[in-house]
Design an enzyme around this catalytic site. Sequence first.
Site, PDB file in Angstrom:
ATOM      1  N   HIS B 207       0.885  -1.175   0.000  1.00  0.00           N
ATOM      2  CA  HIS B 207       0.000   0.000   0.000  1.00  0.00           C
ATOM      3  C   HIS B 207       0.920   1.221   0.000  1.00  0.00           C
ATOM      4  O   HIS B 207       1.453   1.603   1.040  1.00  0.00           O
ATOM      5  CB  HIS B 207      -0.896  -0.043   1.245  1.00  0.00           C
ATOM      6  CG  HIS B 207      -1.798   1.145   1.382  1.00  0.00           C
ATOM      7  ND1 HIS B 207      -3.154   1.072   1.174  1.00  0.00           N
ATOM      8  CD2 HIS B 207      -1.553   2.436   1.697  1.00  0.00           C
ATOM      9  CE1 HIS B 207      -3.693   2.267   1.354  1.00  0.00           C
ATOM     10  NE2 HIS B 207      -2.742   3.116   1.681  1.00  0.00           N
ATOM     11  N   CYS B 240      -3.721  10.154   4.849  1.00  0.00           N
ATOM     12  CA  CYS B 240      -3.965   9.826   6.251  1.00  0.00           C
ATOM     13  C   CYS B 240      -4.032  11.120   7.041  1.00  0.00           C
ATOM     14  O   CYS B 240      -3.052  11.859   7.109  1.00  0.00           O
ATOM     15  CB  CYS B 240      -2.872   8.934   6.809  1.00  0.00           C
ATOM     16  SG  CYS B 240      -3.049   8.670   8.591  1.00  0.00           S
TER      17      CYS B 240
END
Lengths: 317, 317
Positions: B207, B240
């Site tokens: 990822h 994030c």
Amino acid sequence: MTTDVLISEVGPRDGLQSVKATMPTAHKLAWIDGLHAAGLREIEVGSFVPARLLPQMADVAEVVRHALTRPGLTVMALVPNVRGAEAALASGVHKLTLPVSASEAHSLANVRKTRAQMVDEVRAVVALRRASAPKVRVEAGLSTAFGCTLQGPVPEDDVVRLAVALAEAGADEIGLSDTTGMANPAQVRRLFRRVRAEIGERTGAAHLHNTRGLGLANCLAAHDAGVRTFDSSQGGLGGCPYAPGASGNVVTEDLVFMFEAMGVRTGVDLDRLMAAREALRAGLPGEPLYGMTPEAGLTRGFTYADGRVPAAMKGTA
Amino acid sequence: MTTDVLISEVGPRDGLQSVKATMPTAHKLAWIDGLHAAGLREIEVGSFVPARLLPQMADVAEVVRHALTRPGLTVMALVPNVRGAEAALASGVHKLTLPVSASEAHSLANVRKTRAQMVDEVRAVVALRRASAPKVRVEAGLSTAFGCTLQGPVPEDDVVRLAVALAEAGADEIGLSDTTGMANPAQVRRLFRRVRAEIGERTGAAHLHNTRGLGLANCLAAHDAGVRTFDSSQGGLGGCPYAPGASGNVVTEDLVFMFEAMGVRTGVDLDRLMAAREALRAGLPGEPLYGMTPEAGLTRGFTYADGRVPAAMKGTA
């Protein structure tokens, strides 16, 4: 300073000839000084082409004269033919590069000569160099080596055969260029390995574009295949006006970040490279500059390959 | 269709939870349908988290219910803990993923638990799964595996040790996430090889983020290290919120282009992926979408790994 790879900055030639505006000479000199101060040790500073075709390059002799004063810098210029080479040699450059298309269609569109005629042109430039300036290096850059928007796929055998012909013609280095942004990493590895198997240490730079975002992946692939010279352009400036849809050289800032983060020494200082970026911006107001590392900044914990901490990071790492 | 790699689309979860707007449910379903129609066979469709924390995910059960009707699709959801896993298993998902931070500082900031507590949480979710839905797969995604903006460098030994602990806790797959965009290709190759040497086939997805432009180079490096599942996000949506400066998942469109051009079969159709991109755009008006391949278009002569010619290219290749 010992380095593991050579980053060959092509922005002042490839970048500036691709934009509409003409950068004033004083700004060119300041930008080149900034690039040199950042640690770049090879810069393609211009093209020796008729000013009526590329007015952005009309001051090339003056730019070369200034660049020659920078210590340790290899001053490079593009020449399309023998006439350009004569002017370039007279200016005192250290290295010439000639574009030779791997695609016949692109060759005719770009320089109005066949590939065979361009190999002859390289041979003539090598003879001229031998007679008048034997220390000057001659590079041939195989454009459209990974595909051509005019012709479509370019057979790898054509690229290998041309690389061999150019080595036999006396070129010191033969690079491969992804002029049209069609290269992929598997192809980059395969083709550089095939060329290296034929011409060994004469294998030159990887000149890769970021048209579809694969620029750094392709540089990584070229590095895997033994390439140690990489062309790139500050701010990703540049492209090729004769290859529709093509745009965007690999961004020097991102390329340096990738290699240094990997532990591969470039000799380039990222803080100073950001200062050079401001010099570029000042000389080309309004021109879009690319680069993910300049946008995101350096990251906490980043150190150069040799362990140095960037000035911007001191106290945070 | 036989494929060589699995592209796991995380946009409907990772992307949509990172933007300010909430995509209306009907648009989510249309987007997921478009992604499925493009050939994506694993989609992370949402998070089972309290709606007061992430209102964008309030409709996750309804989204799962719809996604389960798409043939051949592995429907995946993120759960932060056992409570989320209970709700996810009740909804009928095929696969759960739990985020486990490799950095203690990020773990506390992201889920208010230590790393050891998160390993226990994974163990409890595995027990719950065994009791109630034994066919459901449990993935643990090691976030900040390549560095942390809060902590700085993350020791590779910590990552390897956590991967082993999670495998022992019963996780079926352990992936590595570059949450903060700090990974470089040398590190990606080294760390995936080390993890694979310890936990073999339980090594899960890469990822990777494109924060500093290295996303595709890092995917190439992971592929070199044997990784065959890649998380990515259409339009590069996502990031994030607890990692300052982090942004940008790898763009699905560019990743598919890279692999197919290399001869690596993804099973994804790029023309249809562009149609899904329009569905995403319609559901999130004004949100910037990234991607170099969508900007540049496909290139003359491009064919899929299996030799097919894209619809957009027919007649031109």
